[in-house]
Structures are given as C-alpha cells and as structure tokens.
Write an enzyme that holds these catalytic residues in place. Structure first.
Site, PDB file in Angstrom:
ATOM      1  N   GLY A 204       0.821  -1.202   0.000  1.00  0.00           N
ATOM      2  CA  GLY A 204       0.000   0.000   0.000  1.00  0.00           C
ATOM      3  C   GLY A 204       0.849   1.243   0.000  1.00  0.00           C
ATOM      4  O   GLY A 204       2.046   1.177   0.298  1.00  0.00           O
ATOM      5  N   PRO A 206       2.476   4.947   1.055  1.00  0.00           N
ATOM      6  CA  PRO A 206       3.042   5.344   2.347  1.00  0.00           C
ATOM      7  C   PRO A 206       1.980   5.971   3.256  1.00  0.00           C
ATOM      8  O   PRO A 206       1.061   6.631   2.774  1.00  0.00           O
ATOM      9  CB  PRO A 206       4.100   6.393   1.985  1.00  0.00           C
ATOM     10  CG  PRO A 206       4.260   6.347   0.525  1.00  0.00           C
ATOM     11  CD  PRO A 206       3.093   5.656  -0.065  1.00  0.00           C
ATOM     12  N   GLY A 207       2.126   5.750   4.535  1.00  0.00           N
ATOM     13  CA  GLY A 207       1.264   6.421   5.519  1.00  0.00           C
ATOM     14  C   GLY A 207      -0.103   5.812   5.704  1.00  0.00           C
ATOM     15  O   GLY A 207      -0.944   6.383   6.384  1.00  0.00           O
ATOM     16  N   THR A 208      -0.365   4.644   5.115  1.00  0.00           N
ATOM     17  CA  THR A 208      -1.699   4.067   5.255  1.00  0.00           C
ATOM     18  C   THR A 208      -1.809   3.164   6.482  1.00  0.00           C
ATOM     19  O   THR A 208      -2.866   2.605   6.742  1.00  0.00           O
ATOM     20  CB  THR A 208      -2.085   3.263   4.002  1.00  0.00           C
ATOM     21  OG1 THR A 208      -0.968   2.466   3.629  1.00  0.00           O
ATOM     22  CG2 THR A 208      -2.474   4.166   2.858  1.00  0.00           C
ATOM     23  N   GLY A 209      -0.718   3.012   7.208  1.00  0.00           N
ATOM     24  CA  GLY A 209      -0.801   2.278   8.475  1.00  0.00           C
ATOM     25  C   GLY A 209      -0.244   0.872   8.420  1.00  0.00           C
ATOM     26  O   GLY A 209      -0.648   0.024   9.217  1.00  0.00           O
ATOM     27  N   LYS A 210       0.695   0.616   7.521  1.00  0.00           N
ATOM     28  CA  LYS A 210       1.246  -0.745   7.412  1.00  0.00           C
ATOM     29  C   LYS A 210       2.074  -1.088   8.656  1.00  0.00           C
ATOM     30  O   LYS A 210       1.915  -2.154   9.236  1.00  0.00           O
ATOM     31  CB  LYS A 210       2.098  -0.867   6.142  1.00  0.00           C
ATOM     32  CG  LYS A 210       1.283  -0.654   4.873  1.00  0.00           C
ATOM     33  CD  LYS A 210       2.092  -0.838   3.630  1.00  0.00           C
ATOM     34  CE  LYS A 210       3.117   0.244   3.403  1.00  0.00           C
ATOM     35  NZ  LYS A 210       2.554   1.586   3.197  1.00  0.00           N
ATOM     36  N   HIS A 425      -6.496  36.635 -11.744  1.00  0.00           N
ATOM     37  CA  HIS A 425      -6.176  35.274 -12.191  1.00  0.00           C
ATOM     38  C   HIS A 425      -6.989  34.245 -11.386  1.00  0.00           C
ATOM     39  O   HIS A 425      -7.682  33.393 -11.957  1.00  0.00           O
ATOM     40  CB  HIS A 425      -4.671  35.034 -11.999  1.00  0.00           C
ATOM     41  CG  HIS A 425      -4.168  33.731 -12.506  1.00  0.00           C
ATOM     42  ND1 HIS A 425      -3.499  33.605 -13.697  1.00  0.00           N
ATOM     43  CD2 HIS A 425      -4.253  32.482 -12.000  1.00  0.00           C
ATOM     44  CE1 HIS A 425      -3.186  32.338 -13.888  1.00  0.00           C
ATOM     45  NE2 HIS A 425      -3.639  31.628 -12.863  1.00  0.00           N
ATOM     46  N   GLU A 426      -6.941  34.360 -10.070  1.00  0.00           N
ATOM     47  CA  GLU A 426      -7.660  33.387  -9.228  1.00  0.00           C
ATOM     48  C   GLU A 426      -9.173  33.542  -9.398  1.00  0.00           C
ATOM     49  O   GLU A 426      -9.906  32.549  -9.398  1.00  0.00           O
ATOM     50  CB  GLU A 426      -7.272  33.546  -7.746  1.00  0.00           C
ATOM     51  CG  GLU A 426      -5.812  33.266  -7.434  1.00  0.00           C
ATOM     52  CD  GLU A 426      -5.313  31.931  -7.958  1.00  0.00           C
ATOM     53  OE1 GLU A 426      -6.083  30.961  -7.985  1.00  0.00           O
ATOM     54  OE2 GLU A 426      -4.139  31.882  -8.378  1.00  0.00           O
TER      55      GLU A 426
HETATM   56  P1  ADP Z   1       3.119   3.129   6.645  1.00  0.00           P
HETATM   57  O1  ADP Z   1       3.895   2.113   7.381  1.00  0.00           O
HETATM   58  O2  ADP Z   1       2.007   2.558   5.824  1.00  0.00           O
HETATM   59  O3  ADP Z   1       3.940   4.100   5.853  1.00  0.00           O
HETATM   60  P2  ADP Z   1       2.573   4.053   9.291  1.00  0.00           P
HETATM   61  O4  ADP Z   1       1.992   2.839   9.920  1.00  0.00           O
HETATM   62  O5  ADP Z   1       4.021   4.333   9.568  1.00  0.00           O
HETATM   63  O6  ADP Z   1       2.356   4.027   7.730  1.00  0.00           O
HETATM   64  O7  ADP Z   1       1.695   5.307   9.697  1.00  0.00           O
HETATM   65  C1  ADP Z   1       2.230   6.428  10.335  1.00  0.00           C
HETATM   66  C2  ADP Z   1       1.277   6.967  11.385  1.00  0.00           C
HETATM   67  O8  ADP Z   1       0.050   7.393  10.778  1.00  0.00           O
HETATM   68  C3  ADP Z   1       0.865   5.918  12.375  1.00  0.00           C
HETATM   69  O9  ADP Z   1       1.761   5.857  13.457  1.00  0.00           O
HETATM   70  C4  ADP Z   1      -0.494   6.401  12.835  1.00  0.00           C
HETATM   71  O10 ADP Z   1      -0.370   7.410  13.818  1.00  0.00           O
HETATM   72  C5  ADP Z   1      -1.060   7.049  11.583  1.00  0.00           C
HETATM   73  N1  ADP Z   1      -1.897   6.104  10.830  1.00  0.00           N
HETATM   74  C6  ADP Z   1      -1.654   5.657   9.566  1.00  0.00           C
HETATM   75  N2  ADP Z   1      -2.636   4.818   9.171  1.00  0.00           N
HETATM   76  C7  ADP Z   1      -3.505   4.709  10.191  1.00  0.00           C
HETATM   77  C8  ADP Z   1      -4.718   3.983  10.369  1.00  0.00           C
HETATM   78  N3  ADP Z   1      -5.191   3.187   9.406  1.00  0.00           N
HETATM   79  N4  ADP Z   1      -5.362   4.114  11.551  1.00  0.00           N
HETATM   80  C9  ADP Z   1      -4.867   4.917  12.516  1.00  0.00           C
HETATM   81  N5  ADP Z   1      -3.738   5.627  12.400  1.00  0.00           N
HETATM   82  C10 ADP Z   1      -3.051   5.548  11.260  1.00  0.00           C
END
Ligand code: ADP
Length: 613
Positions: A204, A206-210, A425-426
């Site tokens: 997935g 980045p940042g999705t909570g893996k 413009h905006e």
């Molecule tokens: P990844 O490993 O996918 O890059 P992370 O697990 O490191 O993402 O996520 C970073 C932080 O973002 C986590 O420590 C948490 O605080 C927050 N976070 C990301 N996804 C979730 C989720 N599904 N539920 C709750 N918090 C989340």
C-alpha cells in the site's frame, strides 16, 4: 540458472585484503612525504666565516639560532645553514649585539622544536592510518556494534498498540487476525497440521498504516516486535547488509514467538540482475534474507511481516510459497475510515464541541492515515499558538488548508501589480469552477502565497472520487484556462503565472487522448506521445499518429479555453467584484464566493458589465 543462495562468507576475504592494502599504502605515502619534506627543508651548508663576512657587507637579514646550528636568511631571500664553533653563540654575548647593530634580526629557538614537530606529526599520521584501517576492516566485516544491528526491538510492555488503534483498513485487519491466534499458541496450530504463512506482505501507499498494523499484531498477540527497514540493509560495503539480516534473525530466534517487520522491502528485495553499483551488495543481502526465511521451521512462532508500495519490482523468489506468499492490500481509507482514524487521533488532544469529525473526513478525500494524524496534530499546534486549550473547528480548517495548499508565505513581498494580477487570475479560475456544471465544488480562493503558488483556487470533491468522467476532465481544463483568460480580458496582459496551469491542462488533455481513449483517435493506448525524442516513440505510434495526437490534445485544450472565455466574458462583473473583494480580504470561502457572484449577477449590475467591457 543463477544460484539462488550465495555463500556470503566467501566474500569476506576480498574486502579484508583491500583494507590491509589501503592501510599499508597510506602508511608508505606518509613515510615518503615525511622523508621528502625533511630533505626539502634542508638548506645548503656554508662556512661560518661566510656569515661573519656577509653580516659585515650588510646582506644578512635574519639568523635563526638553534644551538650551534644557524639558519641565515639573506636580504635577497636566499637561505643557507652553517654550524658555529661549539657554544660560540652562548659564550659570546657580544656576537648577538654586534649582529643586531649590523641590522641582523636574531631569533633564538629551542633545540628540540623541529624534531618534536616532525615526530609528533608522524606519530599522529600513523595513528590516523591505523584507525582508518581498523575502521574499514570492522565496517567491511560488520563488526562495529553501532552499524551491526539497526534492529529496534519493542518488548512486550512497549508494544501496546492494538487493533483498536488501527482504522479504515478493515479487510487487512481481517486478513491478519488469524496470525494473532497463531502467535499466541503456535502449538495448537501445529497439532492439527495447520500451516501459517511465514511471511506476509503488506502492500500500500506510504502512511496508510502498514507499520501500525504490524505493530498491532504484535500488541494483540503480546509478542516482541522486531523492526528493521529495508534501507538499513543496503550499505556501501558488500556483506554488511547480509550480516545485519543474520543478526536480525538471530535476535528473533531468541524469542519463543515474535514478529519481524521489514519496512520498505523493495529497497532490498528488488529483482536481481540489475547493473547498479550497489547491485552485488543488494544481491548478497537478498540471498541472506531468503536463506534465513527458509531456515526456520514453519511453526516456530516467527512471522515476518514486510511492507512495500512497489510489489511489482520485488524479486519473484521473495514471493514464492514458504516466503512472502500472502499479500494484504492496505489502501487509502474511504470517508468512513477517515472519520474513524480522526476519532482515534482526536482522543489524544482536547477537541472542542463545535468540531464535526464526519465533516472533516468528507473534506479530506485522498488523505492517508498518517496525513490525518498529522492534521489533528497541526490543528493542536494552531490552538496552542492562539493560546487555547481546546482544538476548535477553525484550527482544523487551517490545518487542512495547510495540508492541501501548502504553508502560507506571508513574508513574500508582492508588488501591487502582482497582487492585482493574482486576484484577477484566481477569480477567473474560481468563476469558471463555480459556474461550470460537472466541476467539483469550490472550497476556497486566496491570494496569500502558499507553497510555491502566489494564489490558490481550491476545489474539494463532495465524495471520494475513484474515476473521472469526460465532462469532469473537460471542466478541469476550462477551469485551468480561466486564470489566463481573466488576465487577458481585464488586464490586457499575459504572465508566466499561467505556466503551471497550461502544463496541467495539457497533461490532462494528453492523458485523455493517449490513455483514456476520449478523443477521435479511439479507445487505444498511445505510448510516449509527449516524448518526441524518447526511445520508444517509434514502438508506440507512427509519425502520422503522433501528429494526430498532438492535434487532438490541442483541440481539447482550445475547447476548454473557449468555454472558459465565454463564461468569463458573460460574467465580467462577477470576476471584477471577486477580484476587488480578494484584494481587500485576501481569502474567500465557498459561501463568500457564491454571495459575490450572486450580487454581481443581479440585474442592476448589468449596466456596469456593459460599461466595463
Ligand atoms: P506506513 O507504514 O504505511 O507508511 P505508518 O503505519 O508508519 O504508515 O503510519 C504512520 C502513522 O500514521 C501511524 O503511526 C499512525 O499514527 C497514523 N496512521 C496511519 N494509518 C492509520 C490507520 N489506518 N489508523 C490509525 N492511524 C493511522
């Protein structure tokens, strides 16, 4: 066929020999430099009587006295050395005063100075060479404790993250739940002959909570969590990565059951056979990982969880049965997931009663869990800056605008003409967006510079968008053209400010033609149409097709341009009113924009519209 497993230790001898050779070579170079500098520093020797004679002639500028050795500098810069009769200078105080009278500068130095410097330098140099050699040796053999293991172990107490802390990824959670039972009681599974996957690949963006999900498995099962990142294994020196992999698994085997988490698996697990510089090192590391994965029994209680956002580039050997044979997708959360994630993170701060988290979830399409966590944190910072102890809706709005549009750059000095240009413009963008059916609703218009832009017109979709209709894309092109047209119609000028709009519009049009099959050229994929000098242009399409693609792209952009021009020409008063309002208040939200347009379009403004054209 290439052997899959390499005997890593076979490679130790080469780097070790290189280190020793490098250290010996450096020591030799140092010695030669020392001897040469000594030889070079030795001035020519003359008789002592010459000094007395030259001093009488007034051609001696300075005499440096070191015991009986005298270094004479002549007025023409020539330096010579002589040896005085034993104790001549100390036993003959008149010599110094006589010399001084003749205009000669006398400089008496301690005897040992020169040699102390030289020997000090050589001792320091040798110590340096020794340390360099030792460091190289230890790095290549992975024997520096700080470099050796980058594994971070969270013990039972520290791993208190549970499934309740992860939201928006319900399917992924379901997939990994059985692991928890297995990790709690590995014996129960083996008794009935069940086979639990050794490796799970979380896929997935980045940042999705893996990482969080992997941590929560460990937390739920109450087993240690060993964290390592794929990039920790990729080092300059061959063998270091492999030795770290060995150590990681050695650590793991010490526990009855545990989770090994490898983040960014693609950093180490790329397909082999590439020709990059770090290729040999990566291959060794990957081989070691495969060996270790095969090396423990399936029901030993070790589960390896890895994360990547590029499963396509992983080496097929990693995905074979018995290794990472189960893939779990951890995608961006939908609106319900976003709300749950916001709730989890809102628990950590004090939230005001006026905050509607469902509304915020609706206004943050495409945000990942990490971005949502960051949003709450930024809002808390805004609240602190305003000396408040609770986070209010306005703080969350500000935090979202910062995330969507970039940081405000209030310090950027714009000339009045630039501000006026930006306001028109905006307003051009905003008016087209407001009046064109099929476009996303407007969220905000601002002429406060944000990020790299001087002004921003922000739209927000009402729900999550997964696909785009042709009408939507055409509207997008027209909105992008709105800025340039407003400048042309109201200020009779063109500026470079429209550059990025034009680029984005052209990009959308090109994708409509080449990827989405939305032109007269039909539903075909045309490769590398934009890259005239690209190597696969010929393979993708013929010369004649490329020309037709260009024509279609131009046609789409010009159609958008014409649509926007007509809308703006018909609503000049609204654009002017919006620009003037922007110059005063700098930002307008959706309701304010609607009000300005409604007021300017009222019939009594009709005369004004005519007059201004
Ligand atoms: P990844 O490993 O996918 O890059 P992370 O697990 O490191 O993402 O996520 C970073 C932080 O973002 C986590 O420590 C948490 O605080 C927050 N976070 C990301 N996804 C979730 C989720 N599904 N539920 C709750 N918090 C989340």
């Amino acid at each position: 066929m290439r052997p899959e497993f390499d005997v890593v230790s076979r490679k130790w001898s080469r780097p070790r020999a290189i280190c020793i050779a490098a250290a010996v070579a450096a020591a030799l170079v140092l010695l030669v430099l020392f001897v040469r500098s000594r030889a070079a520093a030795e001035p020519p020797r003359v008789a002592f009587s010459e000094l007395l004679r030259d001093a009488d002639r007034g051609v001696v500028a300075e005499v440096v006295v070191k015991g009986d050795q005298l270094d004479i500098t002549h007025t023409d810069g020539r330096i010579v050395r002589t040896i005085a009769p034993s104790n001549y200078v100390t036993a003959n105080p008149a010599f110094v005063s006589e010399m001084a009278k003749k205009g000669v500068r006398i400089d008496v130095r301690p005897l040992s100075e020169a040699s102390a410097y030289s020997y000090g330098a050589i001792v320091l140099g040798l110590a340096f060479v020794g340390m360099l050699g030792l460091t190289l040796y230890r790095v290549t053999t992975g024997r520096i404790p700080a470099l050796e293991s980058k594994t971070r172990t969270a013990d039972r107490e520290a791993s208190n993250v549970t499934f309740a802390d992860v939201a928006g990824v319900d399917e992924a959670k379901e997939e990994v739940k059985e692991l928890v039972d297995f990790l709690r009681e590995p014996g129960r599974f083996s008794a009935i002959g069940g086979r639990i996957p050794k490796g799970i690949l979380l896929v997935g963006p980045p940042g999705t909570g893996k990482t969080l999900l992997a941590r929560s498995i460990a937390g739920e099962a109450r087993v240690p969590f060993l964290f390592a990142s794929g990039s920790d294994f990729v080092e300059m020196y061959a063998g270091v990565g492999a030795s770290r992999v060995r150590r990681l698994f050695k650590d793991a085997r010490r526990h009855a059951a545990c989770i090994i988490f490898i983040d960014e698996l693609d950093a180490v697990g790329r397909s082999r056979g590439g020709a990059s510089l770090s290729h040999e090192e990566r291959e060794q590391t990957l081989n070691q990982l495969l060996v270790e994965m095969d090396g423990f029994a399936p029901n030993q209680g070790i589960v390896i969880v890895a994360a990547t956002n590029r499963p396509d580039i992983l080496d097929p050997a990693l995905l074979r049965p018995g290794r990472f044979d189960r893939q779990v997708t951890v995608g961006a959360p939908d609106v319900r997931g976003r709300e749950q994630i916001l709730r989890i993170h809102a628990r950590k701060v004090s939230i005001g009663s006026d905050v509607d988290l469902r509304q915020i979830a609706r206004g943050t399409p495409g945000f990942s869990g990490a971005e949502l966590a960051n949003l709450i944190n930024e809002a808390a910072l805004f609240a602190v800056r305003s000396n408040r102890s609770t986070v209010e809706a306005s703080d969350l709005d500000q935090a979202r605008d910062k995330a969507l549009m970039g940081v405000e750059r209030k310090s950027l000095q714009m000339t009045e003409h630039e501000r006026v240009t930006c306001a028109y413009h905006e307003s051009g963008h905003a008016l087209v967006a407001a009046l064109l059916p099929g476009a996303d609703p407007l969220h905000k218009v601002t002429i406060i510079p944000r990020g790299r832009a001087l002004g921003v017109t922000m739209q927000l979709p009402e729900g999550d968008r997964h696909t785009h209709t042709r009408d939507f894309l055409e509207a997008q092109i027209a909105i992008l053209m709105g800025g340039r047209i407003a400048e042309e119609l109201f200020l009779r000028q063109m500026t470079s400010g429209a550059g990025s709009d034009i680029e984005r519009a052209t990009d959308i049009a090109r994708r409509m033609v080449c990827e989405f099959g939305m032109s007269a050229l039909g539903p075909l994929a045309y490769r590398s149409a934009g890259n005239a000098s690209g190597p696969d242009r010929g393979a993708g399409m013929s010369e004649a097709t490329a020309e037709r693609v260009d024509d279609e792209v131009r046609e789409l952009v010009m159609r958008g341009y014409e649509t926007a021009r007509q809308i703006i020409a018909r609503n000049r008063a609204a654009v002017r009113a919006m620009a003037e309002e922007l110059l005063v208040v700098e930002s307008l939200d959706a309701d304010a924009i609607k009000a300005v347009i409604a007021q300017a379009s009222a019939p009594r403004h009709g005369a004004d519209v005519q007059a201004s054209e």
